[in-house]
Scaffold this motif. Structure first.
Motif, mmCIF file in Angstrom:
data_model
loop_
_atom_site.group_PDB
_atom_site.id
_atom_site.type_symbol
_atom_site.label_atom_id
_atom_site.label_comp_id
_atom_site.label_asym_id
_atom_site.label_seq_id
_atom_site.Cartn_x
_atom_site.Cartn_y
_atom_site.Cartn_z
ATOM 1 N N GLY A 221 2.217 3.422 -18.349
ATOM 2 C CA GLY A 221 1.480 4.662 -18.546
ATOM 3 C C GLY A 221 1.964 5.440 -19.746
ATOM 4 O O GLY A 221 1.166 5.991 -20.513
ATOM 5 N N VAL A 222 3.285 5.524 -19.945
ATOM 6 C CA VAL A 222 3.829 6.216 -21.106
ATOM 7 C C VAL A 222 3.430 5.504 -22.390
ATOM 8 O O VAL A 222 2.963 6.112 -23.358
ATOM 9 N N PHE A 223 3.587 4.196 -22.413
ATOM 10 C CA PHE A 223 3.338 3.444 -23.640
ATOM 11 C C PHE A 223 1.871 3.456 -24.038
ATOM 12 O O PHE A 223 1.545 3.361 -25.225
ATOM 13 N N MET A 224 0.982 3.601 -23.073
ATOM 14 C CA MET A 224 -0.439 3.603 -23.397
ATOM 15 C C MET A 224 -0.892 4.860 -24.137
ATOM 16 O O MET A 224 -2.049 4.996 -24.491
ATOM 17 N N SER A 225 0.036 5.800 -24.386
ATOM 18 C CA SER A 225 -0.320 6.945 -25.214
ATOM 19 C C SER A 225 -0.640 6.522 -26.639
ATOM 20 O O SER A 225 -1.107 7.334 -27.449
ATOM 21 N N VAL A 226 -0.407 5.251 -26.952
ATOM 22 C CA VAL A 226 -0.799 4.738 -28.264
ATOM 23 C C VAL A 226 -2.317 4.721 -28.423
ATOM 24 O O VAL A 226 -2.827 4.711 -29.545
ATOM 25 N N ASN A 227 -3.049 4.770 -27.327
ATOM 26 C CA ASN A 227 -4.501 4.713 -27.408
ATOM 27 C C ASN A 227 -5.124 5.881 -28.170
ATOM 28 O O ASN A 227 -6.046 5.662 -28.961
ATOM 29 N N PRO A 228 -4.685 7.139 -27.970
ATOM 30 C CA PRO A 228 -5.237 8.205 -28.815
ATOM 31 C C PRO A 228 -4.960 7.990 -30.299
ATOM 32 O O PRO A 228 -5.778 8.378 -31.138
ATOM 33 N N VAL A 229 -3.818 7.398 -30.618
ATOM 34 C CA VAL A 229 -3.504 7.113 -32.019
ATOM 35 C C VAL A 229 -4.516 6.123 -32.584
ATOM 36 O O VAL A 229 -5.099 6.329 -33.655
ATOM 37 N N PHE A 230 -4.710 5.026 -31.869
ATOM 38 C CA PHE A 230 -5.673 4.028 -32.306
ATOM 39 C C PHE A 230 -7.077 4.617 -32.362
ATOM 40 O O PHE A 230 -7.853 4.319 -33.279
ATOM 41 N N ALA A 231 -7.434 5.448 -31.381
ATOM 42 C CA ALA A 231 -8.776 6.037 -31.343
ATOM 43 C C ALA A 231 -9.009 6.924 -32.566
ATOM 44 O O ALA A 231 -10.086 6.900 -33.173
#
Length: 276
Positions: A221-231
């Motif tokens: 869950g913490v690591f998936m904060s990369v998704n806003p970066v990619f978005a």
């Protein structure tokens, strides 16, 4: 996990290109059907052998998957890819906070949360329905993380994922057929929707399942904060959606939180992350 996030956001941006012709519902229907076909071929589930204990998380995952995609794509259509995905990240962030047993994980999650607040600054023209749909997608994403892990534990290989995708695809048959009948797809729109099915459904679904067998749910869950970066990056490149300085600063904080979370992980978790 990185491959899952990048594939998901590229697929969402490609899907958005088909919204003017098919609308979010039509794109989601095609996406679900593609995912169901790919995962069924890969997993070859033996449905008659499933027990009740195995069917329960599979059916729950299928429903969550269907609602999550429709609510997210509708939000993307209303408020843009970057903001919609950032709000959706509240789901895995909640998983990270609820499941963490270490102070460093909580600090990383809180730093990411503060960055999310900066990225979602309200204004008089704020589309609250779009924001509400993105929050619904966030709730579904949190459930998706936990259910996907349970499915991976109770069923071998990709059988659970394939069964869930098939059920989710079946749920969209009546609505999808009606929408496509009323809005005939052009070749370009159909190609975009098909690409979204592969990039935003099949690839992340498989990658997330494999990742959640190797890392704890709160770390995921913490690591998936990369998704806003990619978005944000994909939205800028593909959809020409620009962010201001404060938003990019918030993205920097999210990246920093991810670096700290990975660096501070235990040797076992770090090894599992690198091998995946």
């Amino acid at each position: 996990m990185l491959g899952s996030g990048l594939s998901n956001q590229v697929g969402a941006s490609v899907a958005a290109l088909a919204f003017p012709v098919l609308g979010p519902t039509g794109v989601v229907a095609i996406r679900q059907w593609v995912a169901a076909g790919v995962l069924w071929a890969a997993g070859r589930p033996r449905l008659r052998a499933f027990t009740a204990a195995q069917w329960r998380p599979v059916l729950a995952l299928a429903l969550v998957f269907a609602v999550m995609n429709l609510s997210l794509y509708t939000a993307v259509d209303r408020i843009g890819l970057g903001l919609a995905v950032t709000l959706e990240f509240l789901g895995p962030l909640t998983v990270a906070l609820a499941g963490s047993r270490r102070r460093i994980d909580a600090m990383c999650a809180l730093a990411a949360a503060a960055a999310v607040v900066v990225l979602t600054r309200p204004s008089p023209s704020t589309d609250y329905l779009g924001i509400g749909l993105a929050v619904l997608a966030a709730t579904c994403w949190g459930c998706y993380i936990l259910l996907n892990r349970t499915v991976g534990q109770r069923l071998p290989g990709l059988e659970g994922s394939a069964a869930a995708a098939a059920v989710s695809g079946a749920l969209y048959v009546p609505v999808g057929v009606l929408v496509l009948w009323q809005h005939p797809p052009t070749p370009t729109a159909l190609a975009c929707a098909l690409a979204a099915g592969v990039l935003s459904s099949a690839v992340p679904f498989l990658a997330d399942l494999l990742a959640l067998r190797r890392v704890p749910a709160h770390f995921f869950g913490v690591f998936m904060s990369v998704n806003p970066v990619f978005a944000a990056l994909v939205g800028l490149i593909v959809l020409h959606q620009h962010l201001d300085t404060a938003a990019w600063a918030a993205i920097g904080v999210i990246v920093g939180a991810n670096v700290v979370a990975v660096t501070a992980a235990s040797p076992l978790v770090r090894t599992a992350h690198l091998s995946s």
